[in-house]
Design an enzyme around this catalytic site. Structure first.
Site, PDB file in Angstrom:
ATOM      1  CD  GLN A 153      -5.133  10.568   1.983  1.00  0.00           C
ATOM      2  OE1 GLN A 153      -6.072  10.002   1.345  1.00  0.00           O
ATOM      3  NE2 GLN A 153      -4.237  10.041   2.266  1.00  0.00           N
ATOM      4  CG  ASP A 163      -8.851   5.399   7.579  1.00  0.00           C
ATOM      5  OD1 ASP A 163      -9.555   6.223   7.925  1.00  0.00           O
ATOM      6  OD2 ASP A 163      -7.603   5.758   7.417  1.00  0.00           O
ATOM      7  CD  GLU A 177      -6.853   1.382   7.734  1.00  0.00           C
ATOM      8  OE1 GLU A 177      -6.309   1.321   8.992  1.00  0.00           O
ATOM      9  OE2 GLU A 177      -6.622   2.208   7.002  1.00  0.00           O
ATOM     10  CG  HIS A 217      -1.790   1.227   1.311  1.00  0.00           C
ATOM     11  ND1 HIS A 217      -2.834   1.712   0.322  1.00  0.00           N
ATOM     12  CD2 HIS A 217      -1.706   2.263   2.309  1.00  0.00           C
ATOM     13  CE1 HIS A 217      -3.022   2.871   0.996  1.00  0.00           C
ATOM     14  NE2 HIS A 217      -2.507   3.354   2.075  1.00  0.00           N
TER      15      HIS A 217
HETATM   16 MN    MN Z   1      -5.867   4.381   6.980  1.00  0.00          MN
END
Ligand code: MN
Length: 423
Positions: free
Chosen positions: A248, A241, A209, A141
Site C-alpha cells: 500500500q 478490510d 470496519e 484512524h
Molecule cells: Mn479500509
C-alpha cells in the site's frame, strides 16, 4: 418504537444469556446444510430459521412476498423489496417466535424442519455484491495513518473534514467469514533499498470496519438526499478490510489503494437490520468546520456498537488486541451515502459501503495493527511469548461486535479469517 424491538419480548426458543441473537435481533443470512442447498435464514439463539419453509408453508402469508424469494443463493431479491417489506417479515417472524404464540411452537413438524441447529449449518456469502466502496471515516484512524505515513503536523489532509473520503474497492474478492486469506505478494520498496522488490507482504494487517448494505437501485444522475439515505440501507455487517501495508505504502501515490487492499475482504454472515439497531442510535462527534448543506443532518445518525478484535495463533488462544466503538466515527452512514451519490452516481441492491477502520481515542482502541504497533515500532505481546507487529502465517483474526441496552444484546456474530502462507 418498532414492536419487534421491545426489550420485554421473550421467545419460546431458548436464547442463552450473552447470545448475539435474541428475539429483538433476527438478522438475515444465507445458509446451507448437508440436506439443504443455499437458502435464506434468520438467526435466533443457537438456531437458524429456514425462511423457505416458513414461506412455503403459509407462515408469512400476510406479508405479501413474491414466490421463491427466499429460495435463492443471495438475499438481493428479498432486500430489493425495500426496508418496509423486510421490516414486515422481521415483524412477522418476531410474532411467530414470541413465547405466547403457538403457531410454530406447538407444531412439531414445523419446529423439526423449520428450526435448524446453527451447529449443523454453514453460512455463505449472503449477498451478490455489485459494488464495494471503502470510506475513511474515523478521525482517529486518519490522523494516526497520516502521522505514520506522512507528517504528524499535517496528519489530516485539507479535504478531510469537508467530505467523507473514500475509494472504490474490489467487490469480487469479498469473502464470507471463515474463508482463509492467502498472504499476498507484490511490489514493496524497503526503506533502505533503492529499487522495489517483489515478495510476499511483510506487513499484513487487518482493518476493523462495519459496512452497510444497500437495498435499492437508483438511476444514474439521481442523488440520494441525506434525509432519505437510511431508507436505502437494509443493515450492517462486520467487515475486515485486509491490508498489505508495505504494498500500500509504495503504490498509493497518486491514485490511492489498489493491490495492497484488493486481495481480500471478509464480512460477517448475518446482516443485522438497521431496524434492529434503531434503539442504539448515538450522537457522533461535533463536526467543525460546519459541513456543506448536502451533508448536514439532524438527529442521531451514529450507532453505539462495541467492537473487538482478537488474534489467535497456532500456539495462542484468542487474545484481545483492540476494543473500540462505532460511535466514534466522524462521518456517519447517511452522510457517506449522500456524498457518494451527490454527483449522480447510481447505487445497486447489495452494494457494500464500509466505514473505514474504526479507531477510538486511546491506543487500545486502534482498529489496525499499523496503528496498534505504530508501524512496527511497538510490538504486541501474545500469550505464547511471541510478539506481533503485523500478522504471521497461521494467525487467525476474529472480529466481534454488539450493541447492548435495557438487557437486550444485538450482536453481529463473528468475522473470522486465518492467514495462510503465500503460494
Ligand atoms: Mn479500509
Amino acid at each position: 418504537m418498532i414492536a419487534a424491538n421491545d426489550p420485554k419480548l421473550k421467545s419460546w426458543v431458548e436464547v442463552s444469556r450473552g447470545s448475539d441473537f435474541p428475539i429483538q435481533n433476527l438478522p438475515f443470512g444465507i445458509f446451507k446444510t448437508r440436506y439443504l442447498s443455499p437458502v435464506a435464514g434468520v438467526a435466533i439463539g443457537d438456531y437458524v430459521i429456514d425462511l423457505v419453509y416458513l414461506h412455503e408453508n403459509g407462515f408469512l402469508d400476510g406479508v405479501g412476498l413474491p414466490p421463491g424469494v427466499f429460495n435463492q443463493k443471495y438475499l438481493n431479491d428479498f432486500f430489493s423489496l425495500g426496508r418496509k417489506k423486510v421490516g414486515a417479515v422481521r415483524g412477522r417472524i418476531s410474532d411467530l417466535l414470541r413465547h405466547n404464540n403457538d403457531e410454530l411452537r406447538n407444531n412439531a413438524a414445523a419446529r423439526e424442519i423449520g428450526l435448524i441447529a446453527m451447529a449443523e449449518t454453514q453460512m455463505l456469502l449472503p449477498i451478490n455484491i455489485p459494488n464495494y466502496t471503502d470510506f475513511y471515516s474515523s478521525e482517529e484512524h486518519a490522523t494516526n495513518v497520516g502521522s505514520i505515513f506522512r507528517d504528524p503536523k499535517n496528519a489530516l489532509l485539507p479535504n478531510w473534514k469537508h467530505l467523507p473520503v473514500a475509494y472504490h474497492g474490489r467487490a469480487s474478492s469479498i469473502v464470507i467469514s471463515g474463508t482463509p486469506i492467502l498472504r499476498p505478494k507484490g511490489q514493496i520498496k524497503p526503506p533502505d533499498a533503492e529499487l522495489p522488490v517483489f515478495c510476499p507482504t511483510r506487513k499484513l494487517d487487518f482493518e476493523l470496519e462495519m459496512a452497510f448494505i444497500s437495498c435499492a437501485n437508483t438511476s444514474l444522475g439521481k442523488s440520494i438526499p441525506l434525509r432519505e439515505a437510511e431508507d436505502h440501507m437494509i443493515g450492517f455487517v462486520l467487515f475486515n478490510d485486509w491490508s498489505a501495508r508495505d504494498i500500500q505504502q509504495w503504490e498509493y501515490v497518486p491514485l490511492g489503494p489498489f493491490l495492497g487492499k484488493n486481495f481480500g475482504s471478509t464480512i460477517s454472515p448475518w446482516i443485522v437490520t438497521l431496524d434492529a439497531l434503531e434503539p442504539f442510535r448515538s450522537e457522533g462527534p461535533d463536526q467543525i468546520p460546519h459541513v456543506l448543506p448536502y451533508l448536514s443532518f439532524t438527529g442521531k445518525r451514529n450507532l453505539d456498537v462495541t467492537l473487538e478484535v482478537l488474534i489467535a495463533s497456532e500456539n495462542s488462544e484468542p487474545t484481545t488486541v483492540c476494543r473500540t466503538n462505532s460511535k466514534y466515527l466522524y462521518w456517519n452512514a447517511a452522510q457517506q451515502l449522500a456524498h457518494h451519490t451527490v454527483n449522480g452516481c447510481n447505487i445497486q441492491v447489495g452494494d457494500v459501503y464500509a466505514s473505514g477502520t474504526i479507531s477510538g481515542p486511546s491506543p487500545g482502541s486502534y482498529g489496525s495493527l499499523l496503528e496498534l504497533s505504530w508501524n512496527g515500532q511497538r510490538p504486541l505481546h501474545m500469550p505464547d511469548g511471541t510478539e506481533r507487529t503485523f500478522l504471521e502465517d497461521g494467525d487467525t483474526v476474529i472480529m466481534r461486535g454488539h450493541a447492548e441496552k435495557d438487557g437486550v444484546r444485538i450482536g453481529f456474530g463473528e468475522c473470522i479469517g486465518k492467514i495462510l502462507p503465500a503460494t
